[in-house]
Design a protein around this motif. Structure first.
Motif, short mmCIF file in Angstrom:
data_model
loop_
_atom_site.label_atom_id
_atom_site.label_comp_id
_atom_site.label_asym_id
_atom_site.label_seq_id
_atom_site.Cartn_x
_atom_site.Cartn_y
_atom_site.Cartn_z
N ARG A 335 21.50 25.58 -41.90
CA ARG A 335 21.19 25.51 -43.34
C ARG A 335 19.77 24.99 -43.61
N THR A 336 19.32 25.22 -44.84
CA THR A 336 18.06 24.64 -45.33
C THR A 336 18.11 23.12 -45.17
N PRO A 337 17.05 22.54 -44.59
CA PRO A 337 17.07 21.08 -44.42
C PRO A 337 17.19 20.34 -45.76
N LEU A 338 18.06 19.36 -45.77
CA LEU A 338 18.26 18.52 -46.96
C LEU A 338 18.62 17.12 -46.49
N ALA A 339 17.83 16.15 -46.93
CA ALA A 339 18.15 14.76 -46.62
C ALA A 339 18.04 13.94 -47.90
N ILE A 340 19.02 13.12 -48.14
CA ILE A 340 19.04 12.30 -49.35
C ILE A 340 19.23 10.84 -48.96
N VAL A 341 18.49 9.97 -49.62
CA VAL A 341 18.68 8.53 -49.46
C VAL A 341 19.15 8.01 -50.81
N PHE A 342 20.29 7.30 -50.79
CA PHE A 342 20.93 6.93 -52.05
C PHE A 342 20.45 5.58 -52.58
N CYS A 343 19.15 5.36 -52.51
CA CYS A 343 18.61 4.22 -53.22
C CYS A 343 18.34 4.67 -54.66
N ASP A 344 17.83 3.77 -55.47
CA ASP A 344 17.54 4.09 -56.88
C ASP A 344 16.07 3.83 -57.16
N PRO A 345 15.29 4.82 -57.58
CA PRO A 345 15.66 6.23 -57.72
C PRO A 345 16.00 6.86 -56.35
N ASN A 346 16.81 7.89 -56.38
CA ASN A 346 17.17 8.59 -55.14
C ASN A 346 15.93 9.17 -54.47
N ALA A 348 14.78 12.18 -51.75
CA ALA A 348 15.26 13.38 -51.07
C ALA A 348 14.09 14.18 -50.53
N THR A 349 14.33 14.81 -49.40
CA THR A 349 13.39 15.81 -48.88
C THR A 349 14.19 17.10 -48.68
N VAL A 350 13.60 18.20 -49.10
CA VAL A 350 14.27 19.49 -49.07
C VAL A 350 13.33 20.51 -48.45
N GLY A 351 13.87 21.35 -47.57
CA GLY A 351 13.06 22.41 -46.96
C GLY A 351 12.00 21.83 -46.04
N GLN A 352 10.84 22.49 -46.03
CA GLN A 352 9.78 22.03 -45.14
C GLN A 352 9.15 20.75 -45.65
N ARG A 353 8.74 19.91 -44.70
CA ARG A 353 8.09 18.65 -45.05
C ARG A 353 6.58 18.87 -45.15
N LEU A 354 5.95 17.92 -45.85
CA LEU A 354 4.51 17.99 -46.06
C LEU A 354 3.77 18.26 -44.75
N ASP A 355 4.19 17.56 -43.68
CA ASP A 355 3.51 17.68 -42.38
C ASP A 355 3.64 19.08 -41.79
N ASP A 356 4.71 19.80 -42.17
CA ASP A 356 4.95 21.13 -41.60
C ASP A 356 4.12 22.19 -42.32
N LEU A 357 3.55 21.85 -43.46
CA LEU A 357 2.92 22.86 -44.31
C LEU A 357 1.43 22.93 -44.06
N ASP A 358 0.89 24.14 -44.11
CA ASP A 358 -0.54 24.35 -43.97
C ASP A 358 -1.18 24.15 -45.35
N PRO A 359 -2.00 23.09 -45.51
CA PRO A 359 -2.57 22.80 -46.84
C PRO A 359 -3.34 23.99 -47.41
N ALA A 360 -3.92 24.81 -46.54
CA ALA A 360 -4.73 25.94 -47.02
C ALA A 360 -3.87 27.01 -47.67
N CYS A 361 -2.59 27.04 -47.35
CA CYS A 361 -1.69 28.09 -47.87
C CYS A 361 -0.69 27.54 -48.87
N THR A 362 -0.84 26.28 -49.26
CA THR A 362 0.20 25.62 -50.05
C THR A 362 -0.36 25.07 -51.35
N VAL A 363 0.39 25.22 -52.43
CA VAL A 363 0.06 24.51 -53.66
C VAL A 363 1.21 23.56 -53.97
#
Lengths: 471, 471
Positions: A335-346, A348-363
């Motif tokens: 499945r699509t990556p999904l991680a949630i931490v139940f602190c307040d505010p919650n 969450a990280t969903v899909g690809q992480r910042l480190d996985d993304l090529d800044p030149a191709c990402t907005v």
């Protein structure tokens, strides 16, 4: 010795039980063996008791909004820590009882004992040797505690022992600020305990965006003392345990080690499988089949250390159970990556992480919730949300958030990313007013403006009025 | 008389402001005219003040869970009604100020006054006649009150006056239990007022499923007296206003009329347009263009009575504004239907309603939240959710719910329905543990079991363990 069994499942946690469910559909020639208490990590010492504690903590914490709402008498409220813990255990017992129904009526197919591999198709269980066509290793994990800290005895807590306490504190140190450390430290602080939290690194709860991490740190500091960037050291002093981290020192009554989890693989005999083991002693496990090498051995759940989250462990057990009974293992799409931490505010990280993304191709688009209409009405107006999209196509790639009701926004984003939707497409859904989802929409519009067709005016990208009550 | 204007927008509410935004991108030869106070229904007397009241009410109501959580002293809490209302107004003023920025700096293009049509391209504004190539009629709506009830003077409240009160009650009757009646009656009851609510029909908050309606009625009755099935009648008695409904009688201090809203179309001169008007005096309006007949007249928002919801009014204004400036009106695809009522548990309807569906072609899945893991941990374990899908394809068609955090589940369902997803496809997304979304998953699995390929075993339909702590 009689004919080999079809399969042996080692461990009756979430992964083992998910495997069991598939195995039972296909055969009655199986064994499930469990060492230590039955009942899953999730139900006994993980997700469920922690969430029960957190709900009590947040209910109590809400009193700080009472005066502003026009509610009087909030100062007279108090948290009865023994009662809070008592409820956590009562509900925990109920959840554990529910989980244990999964292994009811198994008769001799269910064994309490320690399993040791003698080879790819042979298992020793407390001295008795069994042959099986396949083996599912689902032995789970346990909290890491530095050996020398065990000297602090029952003042050294982990999630295994925390919920068993009759009371707590009043002075608590939490060492390690990953998902579990952040959840527990905030919950205990909000229940009125004096909490000091320590993190060796500067990253909290696994966040990858530095700005979001800073925002979370500032929010956590409203409830507790937080020291990051240096390892914590412990020593016995008069009046308690002194925790030091760089120049910072605090004396506490109890320490919670939240330094991650370690797989339960010692004494398992993995070396008898004849496959290479890494320096931790772990074999390579294919995440799509859960297979170990080319063996009829499958290793789902926390034991393989890949994605130690309940829903992933359940998927892995499901896959392992099916593959353990199949002639040829099937490769499953995860499945699509999904991680949630139940602190307040919650968080969450969903899909690809910042480190996985090529800044030149990402907005990246963002929204802050400080001035968001519904968040203000509810006095939950904290946090921020980021969405990342492909610069050319507008396809949603990932999201990271520390936001009110973020667990729900994360599911919406997970569906969009799972379906490979573009930002423009997601903007075509209805966003009801006034909701926190409108905050997400603001971030999506922020992305849309940076895309090649950013000025396109259609219903799907119907621009906001730019005023908090309507956006 | 000079050259005609490009357009005149009548009404500066949500629809009018959304139209204005589009018009201003295209011309400076326009007028916007508003009768009565500026600021939208949403910000002044609708969505925002009601949600602010509801948040205070629910924060106060939470005290009933305190003992079970282990929080002491909840009995000493009290709601200071004047302070609650004061905060509602303060925040309301802020939201209204935000909205009014949209018409700042318009100079002579913005007029306070009453507009009357003299024909398809001619408008009289307080005696001065203007010509325009197009007209946008966005005059909104106001609460319905039976003429004879006006005799009760300032004890007869509507959303127009409720939030202006210095205090309320202590005995309040709410007449009408649509979305607004349900939201307000529950909020006021939870703030400690004695509320009696009346509904002529048996259907509450627009629900279409009878079982869900019954469940909501039972939940509402925990907070208030509720009489349904007979019209309410009012008369002056010693000590207050007597509200009777069949055999039921209650005497109250104030009555809130929540009997729906009526479009502001009197004195507008719609009869001069030369198109047929229905018995309410409304012309036919194309929902895809917002056009009136074949005229260069557009009628977005509550005034056309089609979908009196903020996000729809904003869309309609957006469409009307673009089409008012175009040579030929563009037809726009409208969004997936979504309606949310912010009572607790939230009510929502998404996509097609039960009445729209052919039972022979539809399967329905359900989940109750009484025993759902996270809902229990949070002591929010009430309500139920229904999802409807095509019996052959498994495509999601609609959903109806009265569920904790239902506003968020409704958005997830809205995206799935908007994208025409199947139940099996939606089950392929990650469902984090422990969340209320897992409750939705239970309902989806309930549908999946009734579909032709219901026994298909793949990751996407990975069956649950059947235990509340894990499902």
């Amino acid at each position: 010795m009689s004919e080999p069994l079809d399969t042996i499942i080692i461990g009756a946690g979430t992964a083992g039980l998910a495997a069991l469910r598939e195995v039972r559909k296909r055969t009655s020639r199986f064994l499930i063996v469990n060492d230590g208490p039955w009942g899953t990590t999730c139900a006994r010492v993980g997700c469920m008791p922690s969430k029960t504690l957190i709900e009590a903590a947040n209910a109590f914490h809400r009193r700080h909004a009472f005066e502003e709402f026009g509610i009087r008498g909030g100062d007279a409220l108090s948290a009865d820590i023994p009662a809070v813990l008592q409820r956590v255990r009562a509900l925990r017992d109920d959840f554990v009882a529910g989980v244990m129904k999964a292994t009811d009526n198994l008769g001799h197919a269910s064994i309490s004992g320690r399993a040791t591999l003698l080879g790819p198709g042979t298992v020793d269980i407390d001295g008795k040797v069994y042959q099986a066509n396949s083996i599912v290793i689902a032995t789970g994990s346990r909290p890491k505690v530095p050996e020398e800290w065990l000297a602090f005895g029952d003042r050294m807590l982990t999630t295994d022992t925390l919920f068993e306490q009759a009371s707590l504190g009043p002075r608590i140190a939490v060492v390690g600020m990953g998902a579990i450390g952040v959840e527990l430290s905030q919950a205990l602080a909000r229940l009125g305990l004096q909490v000091a939290a320590f993190s060796t690194g500067d990253t909290l709860a696994g966040l990858s965006d530095p700005g979001l991490n800073e925002e979370l740190a500032a929010l956590l500091k409203k409830d507790m003392v937080l020291h990051t960037g240096e390892p914590a050291e412990l020593r016995e002093v008069a009046g308690g345990i002194e925790v030091s981290s760089g120049p910072n020192r605090v004396v506490v009554d109890q320490v919670i080690a939240a330094m991650g989890r370690t797989p339960n693989i010692e004494h398992l005999g993995l070396e008898t499988l004849g496959v290479p083991l890494d320096k931790r002693g772990l074999p390579q496990v294919d995440p799509k089949t859960l297979q170990v090498g080319n063996l009829r051995v499958f290793m789902p759940g926390d034991a393989n250390t890949q994605v130690p989250l309940l829903h992933e462990a359940a998927d892995e057990g499901h896959i392992a159970g099916m593959n353990a009974m199949a002639d040829t293992p099937t490769r499953f799409q995860r499945r699509t990556p999904l991680a949630i931490v139940f602190c307040d505010p919650n968080i969450a990280t969903v899909g690809q992480r910042l480190d996985d993304l090529d800044p030149a191709c990402t907005v990246t688009g963002t929204v802050g919730f400080a001035d968001q209409g519904r968040a203000r009405a509810a006095l939950y107006n904290h946090g921020r949300l980021l969405v990342h999209a492909d610069k050319t196509t507008g396809r949603l790639l990932g999201a990271e958030l520390c936001a009110p009701d973020g667990e729900h926004l994360a599911h919406l984003l997970a569906l969009a990313i799972h379906r490979e939707l573009t930002v423009q497409c997601l903007l075509g859904m209805p966003f009801y007013h006034p909701t926190l989802e409108e905050g997400l929409r603001t971030a999506l519009r922020d992305v849309a403006r940076q895309l090649p067709d950013g000025s396109a005016s259609d219903l799907a990208t119907c621009a906001g009025l730019g005023v908090p009550a309507l956006d």
